[in-house]
Design a protein around this motif. Structure first.
Motif, mmCIF file in Angstrom:
data_model
loop_
_atom_site.group_PDB
_atom_site.id
_atom_site.type_symbol
_atom_site.label_atom_id
_atom_site.label_comp_id
_atom_site.label_asym_id
_atom_site.label_seq_id
_atom_site.Cartn_x
_atom_site.Cartn_y
_atom_site.Cartn_z
ATOM 1 N N UNK A 82 0.833 -1.203 0.000
ATOM 2 C CA UNK A 82 0.000 0.000 0.000
ATOM 3 C C UNK A 82 0.868 1.253 0.000
ATOM 4 N N UNK A 83 1.972 1.210 0.756
ATOM 5 C CA UNK A 83 2.894 2.351 0.754
ATOM 6 C C UNK A 83 3.508 2.554 -0.622
ATOM 7 N N UNK A 84 3.825 1.430 -1.314
ATOM 8 C CA UNK A 84 4.362 1.533 -2.674
ATOM 9 C C UNK A 84 3.346 2.181 -3.610
ATOM 10 N N UNK A 85 2.079 1.742 -3.516
ATOM 11 C CA UNK A 85 1.042 2.325 -4.364
ATOM 12 C C UNK A 85 0.870 3.808 -4.060
ATOM 13 N N UNK A 86 0.892 4.154 -2.768
ATOM 14 C CA UNK A 86 0.749 5.557 -2.402
ATOM 15 C C UNK A 86 1.921 6.383 -2.924
ATOM 16 N N UNK A 87 3.127 5.824 -2.822
ATOM 17 C CA UNK A 87 4.303 6.521 -3.352
ATOM 18 C C UNK A 87 4.212 6.691 -4.866
ATOM 19 N N UNK A 88 3.734 5.644 -5.540
ATOM 20 C CA UNK A 88 3.589 5.727 -6.998
ATOM 21 C C UNK A 88 2.561 6.791 -7.378
ATOM 22 N N UNK A 89 1.465 6.853 -6.620
ATOM 23 C CA UNK A 89 0.463 7.895 -6.886
ATOM 24 C C UNK A 89 1.052 9.284 -6.675
ATOM 25 N N UNK A 90 1.867 9.428 -5.626
ATOM 26 C CA UNK A 90 2.522 10.715 -5.406
ATOM 27 C C UNK A 90 3.455 11.070 -6.552
ATOM 28 N N UNK A 91 4.165 10.059 -7.074
ATOM 29 C CA UNK A 91 5.034 10.315 -8.211
ATOM 30 C C UNK A 91 4.232 10.755 -9.431
ATOM 31 N N UNK A 92 3.069 10.113 -9.639
ATOM 32 C CA UNK A 92 2.214 10.511 -10.752
ATOM 33 C C UNK A 92 1.705 11.938 -10.579
ATOM 34 N N UNK A 93 1.388 12.293 -9.332
ATOM 35 C CA UNK A 93 0.953 13.674 -9.082
ATOM 36 C C UNK A 93 2.052 14.661 -9.469
ATOM 37 N N UNK A 94 3.284 14.345 -9.061
ATOM 38 C CA UNK A 94 4.387 15.250 -9.387
ATOM 39 C C UNK A 94 4.635 15.296 -10.896
ATOM 40 N N UNK A 95 4.544 14.126 -11.551
ATOM 41 C CA UNK A 95 4.724 14.112 -12.999
ATOM 42 C C UNK A 95 3.632 14.917 -13.704
ATOM 43 N N UNK A 96 2.403 14.750 -13.221
ATOM 44 C CA UNK A 96 1.307 15.491 -13.846
ATOM 45 C C UNK A 96 1.502 16.988 -13.685
ATOM 46 N N UNK A 97 1.925 17.412 -12.485
ATOM 47 C CA UNK A 97 2.180 18.838 -12.275
ATOM 48 C C UNK A 97 3.337 19.320 -13.136
ATOM 49 N N UNK A 98 4.373 18.463 -13.253
ATOM 50 C CA UNK A 98 5.529 18.870 -14.052
ATOM 51 C C UNK A 98 5.156 19.020 -15.524
ATOM 52 N N UNK A 99 4.400 18.041 -16.066
ATOM 53 C CA UNK A 99 3.987 18.146 -17.460
ATOM 54 C C UNK A 99 3.027 19.317 -17.659
ATOM 55 N N UNK A 100 2.142 19.530 -16.662
ATOM 56 C CA UNK A 100 1.231 20.665 -16.778
ATOM 57 C C UNK A 100 2.004 21.979 -16.774
ATOM 58 N N UNK A 101 3.019 22.050 -15.886
ATOM 59 C CA UNK A 101 3.842 23.265 -15.861
ATOM 60 C C UNK A 101 4.590 23.450 -17.172
ATOM 61 N N UNK A 102 5.058 22.333 -17.732
ATOM 62 C CA UNK A 102 5.752 22.428 -19.017
ATOM 63 C C UNK A 102 4.815 22.906 -20.116
ATOM 64 N N UNK A 103 3.601 22.336 -20.156
ATOM 65 C CA UNK A 103 2.639 22.772 -21.174
ATOM 66 C C UNK A 103 2.249 24.228 -20.977
ATOM 67 N N UNK A 104 2.041 24.601 -19.688
ATOM 68 C CA UNK A 104 1.698 25.998 -19.430
ATOM 69 C C UNK A 104 2.818 26.922 -19.881
ATOM 70 N N UNK A 105 4.064 26.502 -19.608
ATOM 71 C CA UNK A 105 5.202 27.329 -20.011
ATOM 72 C C UNK A 105 5.228 27.505 -21.522
#
Length: 499
Positions: free
Chosen positions: A261-284
């Motif tokens: 469960x901790x692994x899944x939660x960590x993976x979800x957190x990584x996806x959140x960061x990736x989504x924000x990073x790609x969104x920031x890149x697209x916004x830029x």
């Protein structure tokens, strides 16, 4: 003369190695460990049982030999009431009084001159392929041995034996028995350990059979349990395979509180960061394309229409330079906002809040001819990035200058309430309409009701202020200034106690 073309040697790509799933590897390791452990238990049990058999046989041989030695020393012939004078009589009387175990033989051996030793035995069945009483060669070997105990290995089966040598006794005038030269004799106790050892081997085979059944059960249970435990891992792998730059919305359901469960939660957190990073890149990219398109068009248009007149060229160069400067500022602001997503965007350090407030006030006074006032100043040490805070406060001051006129008041100050720290810039301009308060902190958005000096920025200043505040785990808020105007407050929570 012709030269043959060189042959092209092609090598086929090696076949991809077949991967073994984690489920199978876990199960194989579990089976190997269990097989080794169960085999070791079975072998140890067999070794202990065989050792106990050897000890019991040794005690039995010693006991029988000791009983015969005592009988020889202290026994009397029941017919004469006197000490035994003949070895064969001694052996026969003793054997008649003994009850041997099932795998035990009690034998008396008496050798006449020139003959093999005669045998005196108990008339009963021995559960072995060839008893000692029927093996003359074995009897001779034991009788001739100078040892009192030993092991005789023969094709018909092993024999553990003990021997007590006896001799004929002569009469003593005092009633005692004095040894004289006479025929040799011996009492032999022999034990056949095959059946006892077969019992230990049978226990060993039973343990092996039980171990085999346990391994089969473990295979089924382990396969099911490993599949259930690794199910979230397969979900993670499937989700990772489905991820693309355009779709980062997949998330893994988190169940339980274990490591998976901790692994899944960590993976979800990584996806959140990736989504924000790609969104920031697209916004830029979108913001840069949107904002840079206009000045590029202006520059190109002026250059295309530029004539040969020196005055016209000078004016065109001035306009082009002004647009290029604006493009440079836009790019710098966009890069700064892109860096706001990085963990090292702010570097906190101990700073005196009063000194920081005074420095900001001194720097802001050079932005325009306004009535600058230093308001209340909090005197305490805080953990912030002084360069980023100064940048945000100067930007707020610049924003106040753009929306006020000569002689209007701009006040800068700081205050501390408990763990909350506030730095503010208050102006006496026209203020901000409620419908604009929610949008002015977004990129490339400007308020519609602010008036004063003409705004030349790209609408990124307040976005930068908000990014700096959020980098300090704080926020920027807006409220009306008493008497008219707008007050921007940079609010943060202290992470450490005052030093």
């Amino acid at each position: 003369m012709t030269t043959a073309a060189p042959e092209t040697v092609t090598t086929a790509d090696p076949a991809p190695r077949r991967r073994i799933s984690a489920r199978v590897r876990i199960l194989l390791w579990l089976l190997v460990v269990m097989a080794v452990a169960l085999t070791a238990v079975a072998a140890t049990t067999r070794s202990i049982l065989l050792r106990d058999v050897d000890h019991r046989i040794t005690r039995l041989l010693a006991q029988e030999a000791s009983e015969f030695a005592n009988f020889e020393e202290q026994g009397f012939d029941p017919e004469t009431g006197r000490r035994f004078t003949e070895p064969d009589r001694l052996l026969r009387v003793f054997l008649e009084r003994q009850y041997a175990d099932a795998d035990e033989e009690l034998i008396g051996l008496v050798r006449r001159k020139g003959r093999d030793p005669a045998k005196l035995v108990q008339p009963r069945e021995i559960p072995t392929e060839r008893p000692l009483r029927e093996d003359a060669a074995a009897r001779r070997a034991i009788f001739a041995s100078h040892e009192s105990t030993g092991t005789l290995r023969r094709p018909a089966g092993e024999i553990r034996w003990a021997k007590v040598d006896v001799a004929r006794h002569g009469d003593d005038p005092h009633g005692g028995g004095a040894r004289e030269a006479g025929p040799e004799a011996a009492f032999v106790v022999a034990f056949h350990p095959e059946r006892e050892r077969d019992k230990a081997d049978e226990v060993f085979r039973i343990l092996l059979a039980i171990s085999g059944v346990a391994l089969l059960m473990t295979t089924g249970i382990g396969w099911a349990v490993a599949g259930r435990i690794l199910k979230p891992v397969r979900v993670v792998r499937t989700a990772a395979a489905q991820l693309t730059e355009q779709d980062l919305t997949q998330r893994i359901p988190v169940q339980g509180r274990d490591d998976i469960a901790a692994l899944a939660d960590t993976f979800n957190g990584m996806l959140d960061r990736l989504e924000r990073a790609f969104a920031a890149q697209r916004d830029f990219v979108d913001d840069a394309g949107h904002e840079l398109r206009t000045p590029i068009t202006i520059v190109r248009g002026h250059l295309e229409l530029m004539g040969d007149d020196p005055a016209e060229r000078e004016e065109t160069v001035r306009l082009v330079t002004d647009e290029l400067d604006r493009m440079s500022r836009i790019v710098e602001d966009l890069l700064l906002l892109a860096k706001a997503e990085r963990p090292d965007f702010v570097t906190p350090e101990p700073v005196q809040l009063a000194e920081l407030t005074a420095d900001v006030f001194v720097k802001a006074r050079t932005l325009g001819e306004r009535r600058w006032e230093l308001g209340e100043v909090a005197d305490r040490e805080i953990q912030v990035d002084p360069q980023r805070i100064t940048q945000a406060m100067v930007q707020l001051a610049q924003n106040a200058v753009q929306h006020t006129t000569h002689g209007q008041t701009i006040r800068i100050g700081s205050r501390a309430t408990g763990r909350r720290i506030e730095l503010y810039v208050a102006d006496s301009g026209p203020g901000v309409q409620p419908q604009d308060a929610q949008v002015i902190f977004e990129r490339f958005r400007r308020g519609t009701a602010r008036r004063g000096t003409r705004t030349t920025g790209a609408g990124l200043g307040l976005s930068i202020v908000r990014a700096i505040a959020e980098g300090h785990r704080g926020r920027v808020r807006l409220h009306d200034t008493e008497g008219g105007g707008a007050t921007f407050v940079l609010e943060m929570e202290e992470n450490q106690e005052d030093g």
